[in-house]
Design a protein around this motif. Structure first.
Motif, PDB file in Angstrom:
ATOM      1  N   THR A 637     -29.233  20.144  -4.424  1.00 11.62           N
ATOM      2  CA  THR A 637     -29.611  20.520  -3.055  1.00 11.62           C
ATOM      3  C   THR A 637     -28.535  20.132  -2.037  1.00 11.62           C
ATOM      4  OG1 THR A 637     -30.756  18.411  -2.602  1.00 11.62           O
ATOM      5  CG2 THR A 637     -32.038  20.178  -3.651  1.00 11.62           C
ATOM      6  N   VAL A 638     -27.452  19.481  -2.511  1.00 10.93           N
ATOM      7  CA  VAL A 638     -26.381  19.035  -1.604  1.00 10.93           C
ATOM      8  C   VAL A 638     -25.286  20.098  -1.587  1.00 10.93           C
ATOM      9  CG1 VAL A 638     -24.728  17.209  -1.067  1.00 10.93           C
ATOM     10  CG2 VAL A 638     -26.928  16.637  -2.139  1.00 10.93           C
ATOM     11  N   PRO A 639     -25.017  20.730  -0.449  1.00  8.72           N
ATOM     12  CA  PRO A 639     -24.084  21.865  -0.389  1.00  8.72           C
ATOM     13  C   PRO A 639     -22.677  21.548  -0.889  1.00  8.72           C
ATOM     14  CG  PRO A 639     -25.375  21.723   1.633  1.00  8.72           C
ATOM     15  CD  PRO A 639     -25.670  20.483   0.847  1.00  8.72           C
ATOM     16  N   ILE A 640     -22.188  20.324  -0.657  1.00  8.80           N
ATOM     17  CA  ILE A 640     -20.795  20.023  -0.997  1.00  8.80           C
ATOM     18  C   ILE A 640     -20.591  19.732  -2.480  1.00  8.80           C
ATOM     19  CG2 ILE A 640     -20.327  19.107   1.301  1.00  8.80           C
ATOM     20  CD1 ILE A 640     -20.371  16.284   0.020  1.00  8.80           C
ATOM     21  N   TYR A 641     -21.681  19.579  -3.240  1.00  7.57           N
ATOM     22  CA  TYR A 641     -21.506  19.149  -4.630  1.00  7.57           C
ATOM     23  C   TYR A 641     -20.708  20.159  -5.451  1.00  7.57           C
ATOM     24  CZ  TYR A 641     -22.395  17.929  -9.475  1.00  7.57           C
ATOM     25  OH  TYR A 641     -22.229  17.624 -10.800  1.00  7.57           O
ATOM     26  N   MET A 642     -21.000  21.446  -5.323  1.00  7.29           N
ATOM     27  CA  MET A 642     -20.296  22.441  -6.131  1.00  7.29           C
ATOM     28  C   MET A 642     -18.819  22.501  -5.773  1.00  7.29           C
ATOM     29  SD  MET A 642     -20.400  24.312  -8.680  1.00  7.29           S
ATOM     30  CE  MET A 642     -22.140  24.141  -8.999  1.00  7.29           C
ATOM     31  N   ASP A 643     -18.487  22.351  -4.479  1.00  7.21           N
ATOM     32  CA  ASP A 643     -17.079  22.316  -4.078  1.00  7.21           C
ATOM     33  C   ASP A 643     -16.378  21.111  -4.699  1.00  7.21           C
ATOM     34  OD1 ASP A 643     -17.368  24.600  -2.569  1.00  7.21           O
ATOM     35  OD2 ASP A 643     -17.785  23.508  -0.705  1.00  7.21           O
ATOM     36  N   GLU A 644     -17.055  19.965  -4.683  1.00  8.36           N
ATOM     37  CA  GLU A 644     -16.489  18.763  -5.297  1.00  8.36           C
ATOM     38  C   GLU A 644     -16.286  18.971  -6.799  1.00  8.36           C
ATOM     39  OE1 GLU A 644     -15.325  16.089  -4.080  1.00  8.36           O
ATOM     40  OE2 GLU A 644     -16.100  15.935  -2.036  1.00  8.36           O
ATOM     41  N   PHE A 645     -17.245  19.629  -7.436  1.00  6.33           N
ATOM     42  CA  PHE A 645     -17.155  19.840  -8.878  1.00  6.33           C
ATOM     43  C   PHE A 645     -15.971  20.742  -9.231  1.00  6.33           C
ATOM     44  CE2 PHE A 645     -18.332  22.507 -12.578  1.00  6.33           C
ATOM     45  CZ  PHE A 645     -18.322  21.520 -13.550  1.00  6.33           C
ATOM     46  N   VAL A 646     -15.825  21.823  -8.511  1.00 10.37           N
ATOM     47  CA  VAL A 646     -14.711  22.743  -8.774  1.00 10.37           C
ATOM     48  C   VAL A 646     -13.376  22.022  -8.604  1.00 10.37           C
ATOM     49  CG1 VAL A 646     -13.536  24.833  -7.977  1.00 10.37           C
ATOM     50  CG2 VAL A 646     -16.033  24.809  -8.182  1.00 10.37           C
ATOM     51  N   GLY A 647     -13.279  21.201  -7.573  1.00  7.96           N
ATOM     52  CA  GLY A 647     -12.045  20.458  -7.330  1.00  7.96           C
ATOM     53  C   GLY A 647     -11.746  19.451  -8.418  1.00  7.96           C
ATOM     54  N   ALA A 648     -12.783  18.940  -9.072  1.00  7.92           N
ATOM     55  CA  ALA A 648     -12.600  17.909 -10.090  1.00  7.92           C
ATOM     56  C   ALA A 648     -12.316  18.477 -11.470  1.00  7.92           C
ATOM     57  CB  ALA A 648     -13.847  17.022 -10.149  1.00  7.92           C
ATOM     58  N   CYS A 649     -12.343  19.803 -11.617  1.00  3.87           N
ATOM     59  CA  CYS A 649     -12.143  20.412 -12.940  1.00  3.87           C
ATOM     60  C   CYS A 649     -10.667  20.659 -13.251  1.00  3.87           C
ATOM     61  CB  CYS A 649     -12.955  21.700 -13.050  1.00  3.87           C
ATOM     62  SG  CYS A 649     -14.720  21.380 -13.271  1.00  3.87           S
ATOM     63  N   PHE A 650      -9.841  19.694 -12.921  1.00  3.04           N
ATOM     64  CA  PHE A 650      -8.433  19.653 -13.292  1.00  3.04           C
ATOM     65  C   PHE A 650      -8.118  18.207 -13.675  1.00  3.04           C
ATOM     66  CE2 PHE A 650      -8.615  23.469 -10.807  1.00  3.04           C
ATOM     67  CZ  PHE A 650      -7.625  24.306 -11.302  1.00  3.04           C
ATOM     68  N   ILE A 651      -6.980  17.984 -14.299  1.00  2.11           N
ATOM     69  CA  ILE A 651      -6.549  16.630 -14.627  1.00  2.11           C
ATOM     70  C   ILE A 651      -5.418  16.227 -13.678  1.00  2.11           C
ATOM     71  CG2 ILE A 651      -5.639  15.113 -16.422  1.00  2.11           C
ATOM     72  CD1 ILE A 651      -6.653  17.076 -18.514  1.00  2.11           C
ATOM     73  N   PRO A 652      -5.562  15.149 -12.903  1.00  6.02           N
ATOM     74  CA  PRO A 652      -6.811  14.422 -12.696  1.00  6.02           C
ATOM     75  C   PRO A 652      -7.731  15.099 -11.680  1.00  6.02           C
ATOM     76  CG  PRO A 652      -5.070  13.377 -11.456  1.00  6.02           C
ATOM     77  CD  PRO A 652      -4.424  14.508 -12.223  1.00  6.02           C
ATOM     78  N   HIS A 653      -7.152  15.932 -10.773  1.00  8.54           N
ATOM     79  CA  HIS A 653      -7.927  16.573  -9.705  1.00  8.54           C
ATOM     80  C   HIS A 653      -7.021  17.583  -9.030  1.00  8.54           C
ATOM     81  CE1 HIS A 653     -10.489  16.939  -6.079  1.00  8.54           C
ATOM     82  NE2 HIS A 653     -11.451  16.374  -6.803  1.00  8.54           N
ATOM     83  N   THR A 654      -7.625  18.576  -8.353  1.00  9.79           N
ATOM     84  CA  THR A 654      -6.794  19.505  -7.581  1.00  9.79           C
ATOM     85  C   THR A 654      -6.101  18.787  -6.426  1.00  9.79           C
ATOM     86  OG1 THR A 654      -8.774  20.127  -6.342  1.00  9.79           O
ATOM     87  CG2 THR A 654      -8.121  21.563  -8.145  1.00  9.79           C
ATOM     88  N   ASP A 655      -6.768  17.777  -5.874  1.00  6.36           N
ATOM     89  CA  ASP A 655      -6.179  16.971  -4.798  1.00  6.36           C
ATOM     90  C   ASP A 655      -5.589  15.712  -5.423  1.00  6.36           C
ATOM     91  OD1 ASP A 655      -5.450  15.553  -2.582  1.00  6.36           O
ATOM     92  OD2 ASP A 655      -7.447  15.518  -1.656  1.00  6.36           O
ATOM     93  N   THR A 656      -4.322  15.788  -5.817  1.00  3.17           N
ATOM     94  CA  THR A 656      -3.690  14.672  -6.531  1.00  3.17           C
ATOM     95  C   THR A 656      -3.485  13.443  -5.647  1.00  3.17           C
ATOM     96  OG1 THR A 656      -1.523  15.635  -6.058  1.00  3.17           O
ATOM     97  CG2 THR A 656      -2.528  16.165  -8.193  1.00  3.17           C
ATOM     98  N   SER A 657      -3.621  13.608  -4.335  1.00  2.00           N
ATOM     99  CA  SER A 657      -3.465  12.442  -3.449  1.00  2.00           C
ATOM    100  C   SER A 657      -4.571  11.423  -3.676  1.00  2.00           C
ATOM    101  CB  SER A 657      -3.461  12.885  -1.985  1.00  2.00           C
ATOM    102  OG  SER A 657      -4.722  13.426  -1.608  1.00  2.00           O
ATOM    103  N   MET A 658      -5.681  11.827  -4.305  1.00  4.20           N
ATOM    104  CA  MET A 658      -6.766  10.896  -4.623  1.00  4.20           C
ATOM    105  C   MET A 658      -6.387   9.960  -5.773  1.00  4.20           C
ATOM    106  SD  MET A 658     -10.212  13.205  -4.583  1.00  4.20           S
ATOM    107  CE  MET A 658     -10.656  14.306  -3.261  1.00  4.20           C
ATOM    108  N   PHE A 659      -5.316  10.304  -6.506  1.00  6.20           N
ATOM    109  CA  PHE A 659      -4.937   9.536  -7.695  1.00  6.20           C
ATOM    110  C   PHE A 659      -3.462   9.128  -7.626  1.00  6.20           C
ATOM    111  CE2 PHE A 659      -8.647  11.959  -8.801  1.00  6.20           C
ATOM    112  CZ  PHE A 659      -9.386  11.101  -9.593  1.00  6.20           C
ATOM    113  N   PRO A 660      -3.110   8.295  -6.649  1.00  5.22           N
ATOM    114  CA  PRO A 660      -1.695   7.941  -6.453  1.00  5.22           C
ATOM    115  C   PRO A 660      -1.086   7.193  -7.638  1.00  5.22           C
ATOM    116  CG  PRO A 660      -3.136   6.569  -5.091  1.00  5.22           C
ATOM    117  CD  PRO A 660      -3.975   7.669  -5.638  1.00  5.22           C
ATOM    118  N   THR A 661      -1.825   6.267  -8.245  1.00  2.00           N
ATOM    119  CA  THR A 661      -1.239   5.497  -9.363  1.00  2.00           C
ATOM    120  C   THR A 661      -1.054   6.375 -10.590  1.00  2.00           C
ATOM    121  OG1 THR A 661      -3.422   4.739 -10.132  1.00  2.00           O
ATOM    122  CG2 THR A 661      -2.293   3.359  -8.536  1.00  2.00           C
TER     123      THR A 661
END
Length: 669
Positions: A637-661
């Motif tokens: 029921t949370v609108p942002i969940y699917m967007d978050e899921f799609v973004g997380a379906c890469f290694i490590p993430h589509t937004d690599t700034s979340m994983f600096p180390t």
């Protein structure tokens, strides 16, 4: 039709009107250890359904729709009407490999069921309790719960009872004589003596001159007599704690007086042959006789054999187990209790119960003392169950001012975030990948499973650790091993962020469709009938599973206006191996990129929590309190969940700034 022709068909239940006569064939299931099971089936019967009817364990995570490719069997003799699938190569098809769910009976047939296809059911493990590691987790849990101010006490005890011997002047019946003596001993008016005890009563009293021991449950206004023994017998009150996971069932047999672990066991959940996820099992339970079939699979085929093995190992009478605690997800609770679970999967997703204290061993057929009370860890929502409330008790995030995250990795990924002031929970459908499902060589953490792995960056050669005795050959990959392998493949530059192979070598192969795979053990090195490998499809399935976990974390934190930097501790639970390499889990984007020292692996917290609830009535009450005070978030029921899921379906993430180390390590490889 003449009776002479039609008569035999009443026996077989099948008549071929087109060809005339009855068409029934002999089906033989052979196993790698040389054993076999023989049964009969009608022409046209599905081979997987025939196996299920014969109680032959064949893994079918997709519940037989041809999607997973795990129900492979090898045709040894005879014929099968079997269509070709993408899960079986031309060479394998020529060698007799078939998917049982896509095969129909057309003649007498003998098929080999390989170990990997029945790994979830085989190799029931009874732990060696001489190993300090096996019992340390329970001892530590006892210490921690006591430090939190919760007493380790329960209402079961053994009491000595001395009565006057009857005479012509004292003709009181045996049950009233025992009742009066117990009332005097504990100053409780209501004493209940069940039929099982009443039946033993005359003999035990007279054989011991009316000096006996009773096993009782005593509360402030009620006493229940479970059993009666002679005064000189050494009586131990047994208790049973069980974690019923969707894939794996784990249990401990304990001494209720001091919490000593007498035996420990684990086995695959027999229900898995009806599907790897709870939805498929609920659907199966709605078929004629399905509810009973699912209940029997978990109780008669899984829990009762575990009880027998533990009692045999500990030399403990099963009738001396007087209490049981179950921690499981909401669906497993319903299927275990034989209660209709279908409303759980349809809107508005209402269970029959969150909490119940009305269940006894005789109600469901658990093979312990028939009057044993079954405690169930309370559920929170349709998809956050008692396994999470029990695990939350163990994590003790409720007892700390710091913000902590508790994650239970299983077929569903369940999370709790909070501190001593508040707690929020949610669940995401990670699928069975963490326990080996949806992975071509995946298996649970039993003998032959690769549970840890490193890969040489230059040669791409693997080094791995295998569950089992020294010399055990690899059969497949369990959850912790899959995390390690995918992390190593990415960090070594063998796969790209989409999980596609970008290097070549003897360990990399491609099929005729171009799909790549990495071979961990060639057939001649493995303990199975083919290479142990991980494919691009496997990696894609696991990326979705890890993406579900990370997106759930992000969604829950965002809804509270938090970010990952505000997490003080992360407690990770789940029986997916001997332990998770937390850095590798961060490398693939399953966990947030925060300092590794903040992560703590706490093992099977569901089983540990069930153990504490069983041993301690105050701990049981605390778990009910935690469930009542926890806020449940429905991610769908949370609108942002699917967007978050799609973004997380890469290694490590589509937004690599979340994983600096992680990115720093990739750049330095």
């Amino acid at each position: 039709l003449k009776a002479s022709v039609f008569g035999p068909c009443f026996i077989t239940g099948y008549y071929d009107y087109e060809k005339g006569g009855c068409r029934m064939f002999k089906v033989t299931f052979s196993f790698e250890d040389g054993s076999m099971v023989e049964t009969f089936a009608n022409a046209g019967d599905n081979l997987l359904e025939v196996a299920r009817s014969a109680n032959v364990a064949i893994d079918a995570p997709c519940s037989g729709n041809g999607a997973c490719g795990k129900c492979r069997v090898q045709l040894k003799s005879g014929e099968l009407e079997s269509k070709k699938t993408l899960h079986i190569s031309d060479e394998e098809y020529q060698a007799g490999w078939r998917l049982s769910c896509c095969s129909k009976i057309s003649a007498d047939v003998n098929v080999l069921v390989p170990d990997i296809a029945s790994a979830y059911k085989s190799r029931m493990k009874v732990a060696d309790l001489s190993s300090k590691e096996e019992i340390a987790i329970f001892e530590n849990a006892k210490s921690d719960i006591q430090l939190a101010g919760i007493e380790l006490k329960n209402s079961l005890e053994v009491v000595d009872v001395l009565m006057d011997v009857p005479s012509l002047d004292d003709t009181m019946p045996d049950n009233e004589r025992l009742t009066r003596a117990l009332r005097k001993y504990l100053n409780i008016n209501r004493v209940r003596i069940p039929y099982v005890v009443l039946k033993k009563l005359p003999d035990v009293l007279r054989e011991n001159n009316f000096a006996v021991k009773c096993v009782i449950r005593a509360t402030s206004d009620d006493m229940y007599v479970y059993d009666i023994f002679g005064k000189d017998e050494d009586v131990v009150i047994g208790g049973l704690a069980i974690d019923i996971g969707t894939t794996t069932v784990s249990a401990v047999l304990i001494n209720m007086e001091n919490g000593e672990i007498l035996a420990k066991s684990s086995a695959g959940n027999g229900q898995i042959r009806f599907g790897a996820d709870v939805i498929n099992r609920i659907v199966e339970s709605q078929k004629p006789g399905g509810q009973k079939k699912l209940q029997d699979a978990v109780i008669k085929e899984t829990i009762n054999p575990m009880i027998h093995e533990m009692c045999k190992s500990a030399k403990f009478p099963k009738d001396h187990i007087y209490r049981m605690c179950v921690a499981s997800n909401t669906t497993m609770n319903h299927l275990f209790a034989g209660i209709n679970a279908d409303p759980l999967r349809t809107e508005p997703y209402i269970p029959a119960f969150f909490k119940t204290n009305s269940l006894f061993a005789s109600d469901v057929g658990v093979d312990i003392n028939k009057d044993a009370h079954i405690i169930m860890a309370p559920n929170i929502g349709s998809y956050v169950g008692g396994d999470i409330t029990a695990g939350t008790l163990v994590s003790q995030i409720w007892n700390r001012p710091e913000f902590s995250l508790f994650i239970d990795l299983g077929t569903n990924g369940e999370l709790v975030f909070g501190n001593s002031d508040f707690m929020m929970s949610c669940a995401c459908s990670a699928g069975p990948a963490f326990e080996g499902g949806d992975i071509s060589c995946g298996m649970r953490a039993t003998d032959g499973a690769i549970e840890a792995c490193t890969i040489d960056k230059e040669t791409m050669e693997p080094t791995y650790k295998i569950v089992g005795d020294p010399g055990t050959k690899p059969v497949g990959l369990c959850g912790s091993g899959i995390i390690d392998v995918i992390s190593e493949l990415y960090i070594c530059g063998i796969i790209n962020p989409k999980g596609k192979f970008i290097r070549e070598g003897k360990r990399i192969k491609h099929d005729k469709y171009g799909m790549g795979s990495y071979i961990l053990a060639f057939e001649e090195e493995a303990g199975s009938v083919k290479d142990v490998e991980i494919t691009e499809v496997d990696i894609d399935n696991f990326i979705r599973a890890k993406g579900a976990i990370f997106s759930a974390i992000r969604t829950m934190l965002t809804s509270l206006d938090f970010d990952v930097s505000m997490i003080d501790d992360v407690y990770v639970a789940g029986g997916i191996g001997s332990g998770i390499n937390m850095q590798n889990a961060v490398n693939i984007g399953m966990f947030p990129d925060i300092p590794i020292e903040k992560f703590h692996y706490i093992g099977n917290s569901s089983l540990t929590g069930a153990y504490l609830m069983l041993l301690s009535t105050p701990a049981e009450k605390k778990t009910y309190e935690l469930a009542a005070n926890m806020t449940y978030m429905e991610l769908s029921t949370v609108p942002i969940y699917m967007d978050e899921f799609v973004g997380a379906c890469f290694i490590p993430h589509t937004d690599t700034s979340m994983f600096p180390t992680v990115m720093e390590e990739v750049q330095n490889r």
